[in-house]
Design a protein around this motif. Sequence first.
Motif, short mmCIF file in Angstrom:
data_model
loop_
_atom_site.label_atom_id
_atom_site.label_comp_id
_atom_site.label_asym_id
_atom_site.label_seq_id
_atom_site.Cartn_x
_atom_site.Cartn_y
_atom_site.Cartn_z
N GLN A 237 0.83 -1.20 0.00
CA GLN A 237 0.00 0.00 0.00
C GLN A 237 0.87 1.26 0.00
OE1 GLN A 237 -3.59 -0.23 -0.12
NE2 GLN A 237 -2.75 -2.22 -0.72
N PRO A 238 0.35 2.40 -0.49
CA PRO A 238 1.16 3.62 -0.54
C PRO A 238 1.43 4.22 0.83
CG PRO A 238 -1.09 4.06 -1.26
CD PRO A 238 -0.97 2.57 -1.14
N SER A 239 0.64 3.85 1.84
CA SER A 239 0.85 4.37 3.19
C SER A 239 0.27 3.40 4.22
CB SER A 239 0.19 5.74 3.35
OG SER A 239 0.25 6.17 4.71
N TYR A 240 0.95 3.33 5.36
CA TYR A 240 0.44 2.54 6.49
C TYR A 240 0.30 3.41 7.73
CZ TYR A 240 1.38 -1.52 3.58
OH TYR A 240 1.38 -2.44 2.55
N LEU A 244 -0.65 2.28 11.66
CA LEU A 244 0.31 2.55 12.72
C LEU A 244 -0.32 3.42 13.82
CD1 LEU A 244 3.50 3.17 10.59
CD2 LEU A 244 3.34 1.51 12.46
N GLU A 245 -1.13 4.38 13.42
CA GLU A 245 -1.77 5.26 14.40
C GLU A 245 -2.67 4.45 15.33
OE1 GLU A 245 -4.59 9.28 14.55
OE2 GLU A 245 -3.94 8.44 12.63
N THR A 246 -3.42 3.50 14.77
CA THR A 246 -4.28 2.66 15.60
C THR A 246 -3.46 1.80 16.56
OG1 THR A 246 -5.96 2.57 13.87
CG2 THR A 246 -6.05 0.86 15.57
N ALA A 247 -2.42 1.17 16.02
CA ALA A 247 -1.61 0.26 16.84
C ALA A 247 -0.83 1.00 17.91
CB ALA A 247 -0.65 -0.52 15.94
N MET A 248 -0.18 2.09 17.54
CA MET A 248 0.67 2.82 18.49
C MET A 248 -0.15 3.68 19.45
SD MET A 248 3.78 1.87 17.94
CE MET A 248 4.80 3.17 18.66
N GLY A 249 -1.36 4.04 19.04
CA GLY A 249 -2.21 4.88 19.89
C GLY A 249 -2.62 4.20 21.18
N ALA A 250 -2.52 2.87 21.22
CA ALA A 250 -2.89 2.13 22.43
C ALA A 250 -1.78 2.13 23.47
CB ALA A 250 -3.24 0.69 22.06
N ASP A 251 -0.62 2.71 23.14
CA ASP A 251 0.53 2.80 24.04
C ASP A 251 1.02 1.43 24.51
OD1 ASP A 251 2.52 4.14 25.44
OD2 ASP A 251 1.30 4.35 27.26
N ILE A 265 8.98 -2.00 3.63
CA ILE A 265 9.70 -0.76 3.31
C ILE A 265 8.84 0.45 3.63
CG2 ILE A 265 10.66 0.63 1.43
CD1 ILE A 265 11.47 -2.06 0.09
N GLN A 266 7.61 0.48 3.09
CA GLN A 266 6.73 1.62 3.32
C GLN A 266 6.28 1.69 4.76
OE1 GLN A 266 6.02 4.11 1.03
NE2 GLN A 266 5.29 5.09 2.91
N LEU A 267 5.99 0.55 5.35
CA LEU A 267 5.50 0.54 6.73
C LEU A 267 6.55 1.12 7.68
CD1 LEU A 267 3.51 -2.35 8.36
CD2 LEU A 267 5.26 -1.14 9.66
N PHE A 268 7.80 0.72 7.52
CA PHE A 268 8.83 1.24 8.42
C PHE A 268 9.20 2.68 8.09
CE2 PHE A 268 9.50 -3.20 9.66
CZ PHE A 268 9.62 -3.04 11.04
N ARG A 269 9.10 3.09 6.85
CA ARG A 269 9.29 4.51 6.55
C ARG A 269 8.26 5.35 7.29
NH1 ARG A 269 10.11 4.20 -0.05
NH2 ARG A 269 12.33 3.60 -0.05
N ASP A 270 7.01 4.90 7.26
CA ASP A 270 5.95 5.62 7.97
C ASP A 270 6.19 5.59 9.48
OD1 ASP A 270 4.72 6.13 5.55
OD2 ASP A 270 3.28 4.48 5.72
N PHE A 271 6.68 4.46 9.98
CA PHE A 271 6.95 4.36 11.42
C PHE A 271 8.00 5.38 11.85
CE2 PHE A 271 9.58 2.81 14.90
CZ PHE A 271 8.64 2.50 15.87
N TYR A 272 9.12 5.43 11.13
CA TYR A 272 10.21 6.32 11.55
C TYR A 272 9.89 7.79 11.33
CZ TYR A 272 13.06 2.17 12.25
OH TYR A 272 13.54 0.96 12.72
N GLU A 273 8.95 8.08 10.46
CA GLU A 273 8.52 9.47 10.28
C GLU A 273 7.65 9.96 11.43
OE1 GLU A 273 6.57 9.91 6.55
OE2 GLU A 273 8.40 9.64 5.37
N GLY A 274 6.95 9.02 12.11
CA GLY A 274 5.99 9.46 13.11
C GLY A 274 6.25 9.03 14.54
N TYR A 275 7.22 8.13 14.75
CA TYR A 275 7.37 7.57 16.09
C TYR A 275 8.84 7.47 16.50
CZ TYR A 275 2.55 6.53 15.04
OH TYR A 275 1.24 6.66 14.67
N ASP A 276 9.04 7.28 17.79
CA ASP A 276 10.38 7.21 18.37
C ASP A 276 11.14 6.03 17.77
OD1 ASP A 276 12.63 7.08 19.95
OD2 ASP A 276 11.55 6.83 21.85
N GLU A 277 12.30 6.30 17.18
CA GLU A 277 13.04 5.25 16.51
C GLU A 277 13.73 4.29 17.48
OE1 GLU A 277 17.31 7.43 15.57
OE2 GLU A 277 15.87 7.13 13.94
N THR A 278 13.60 4.54 18.78
CA THR A 278 14.12 3.58 19.76
C THR A 278 13.02 2.67 20.30
OG1 THR A 278 13.79 5.04 21.69
CG2 THR A 278 15.88 5.24 20.47
N PHE A 279 11.77 2.89 19.88
CA PHE A 279 10.65 2.08 20.38
C PHE A 279 10.81 0.64 19.89
CE2 PHE A 279 6.41 0.24 20.22
CZ PHE A 279 5.91 0.59 21.47
#
Length: 437
Positions: A237-240, A244-251, A265-279
């Motif tokens: 998909q072009p974006s995930y 990610l917002e649903t999954a990470m929003g639950a803390d 590739i796309q999923l992790f690009r989206d992850f590193y753009e929006g979330y702590d890269e040490t998570f």
Amino acid sequence: MTEKIDRRSILQAAGALGATTALGALAGCVGDDDGGDGDSSDDDGSADSDDSESMLDGREIQYGVLMPETGDLGSLGVTIRDGARLPARQLDGEVAAEFDVVTGDTQTDPQAGASEANSMVDAGVPSIVGSASSNVNLQVTRESLIPNEVVGMSPSSTAPAVTQLEDDDYIFRTAPSDALQGPLIAQVAVEEFDASTVSTLFLNDDYGQALEESFVNAFESEHDGEALERVSFEPEQPSYSSQLETAMGADPDFLWVVGFPQSGIQLFRDFYEGYDETFPVIVPDGLIDSDLPDEVGNPMNNVWGTAPAADGPGAERFAELYEEEWGESPSVFNSHAYDAAAVFILANARAGENDGTAIRDNIREVANPGGTQVTSENLAEGVEMAAEGEEIEYQGASSPVEFDDNGDIVAASYDVVRYQEGEIETQRTVEDYQPPS
């Protein structure tokens, strides 16, 4: 040794087979130039003999390799394919037989995979190393292999549903079932992160659904954990970002991602753009790919994973052979593909014919305990012994390669790995893993 690498050449092979049969029949009718009946014999009528003659003389051993060279799993599929091609290349010129390896691209798509499998079946291929992903493998086996009595052996299809196929013993695999990997990942999460909560992101197919369920069941029942959000996604998909917002929003304490590299590739690009890269993130074998960090643009130091280990008796020599032939070190499931092809060659040699049923009936005869041990070190000798009907026991590069009644391997070891500065580093190996009962 010939290698057919596309659909057109497969169909040409089928035509050539018919032409060869016709020529053979014609030769049998006209006999020798001297008016004989076609037999080679001495004046006393006895057949020529040679004490050094091999049972493999004049034989062509054929098998197929059906892997994803393109699509979501393409980057891993090419190296797995090369693992399966390696035994024939290793043996070429070392034994009396010739080898015909027919390859096809599933495109990581069930319909495309079934079409390629049907082309191989039509060409008379008796056994196929493949398919790679479970959703493709299940369709290929049900629609193409089982009905046509062609043996399949996947080096990487790990869904538990493969065990439950009504296959008349035509379907095997050298990769372990995810009934093992799910509980292991739950154990790793607790040991490494002291985790009690998780959110999951998983590919919406047989592989993703089954592995995610296996993990969650173990995490909750064996470790008193809680799955906060369980989010499926479609491939490529072009974006995930929304998933990610649903999954990470639950803390959650960590994120568990099941997928393949092209989507990853796309999923992790989206992850590193929006979330702590040490998570902390944990992935299974499908996302253990040395090219992934470069494609994502991040070293991915926060990502841990598990994958079936290559720790069989033939592992060291296999790794040397692979690097000599392909110019790079083997990666995930490459040794499992080598073992599948080696078992097919040995079973074919023992059967004495390119026939699926005969090969099926000889797989456990050459792989399970009993007889002279054969590894990647002495494979050529093992093939000659198998052709002579001697008792042998193939000991693989990935594992001892002993098959149970369902065609699954009896024991499996796993590597616990971590991405470190763009490289994949093994942290430890869990040998002969068995989940809590």
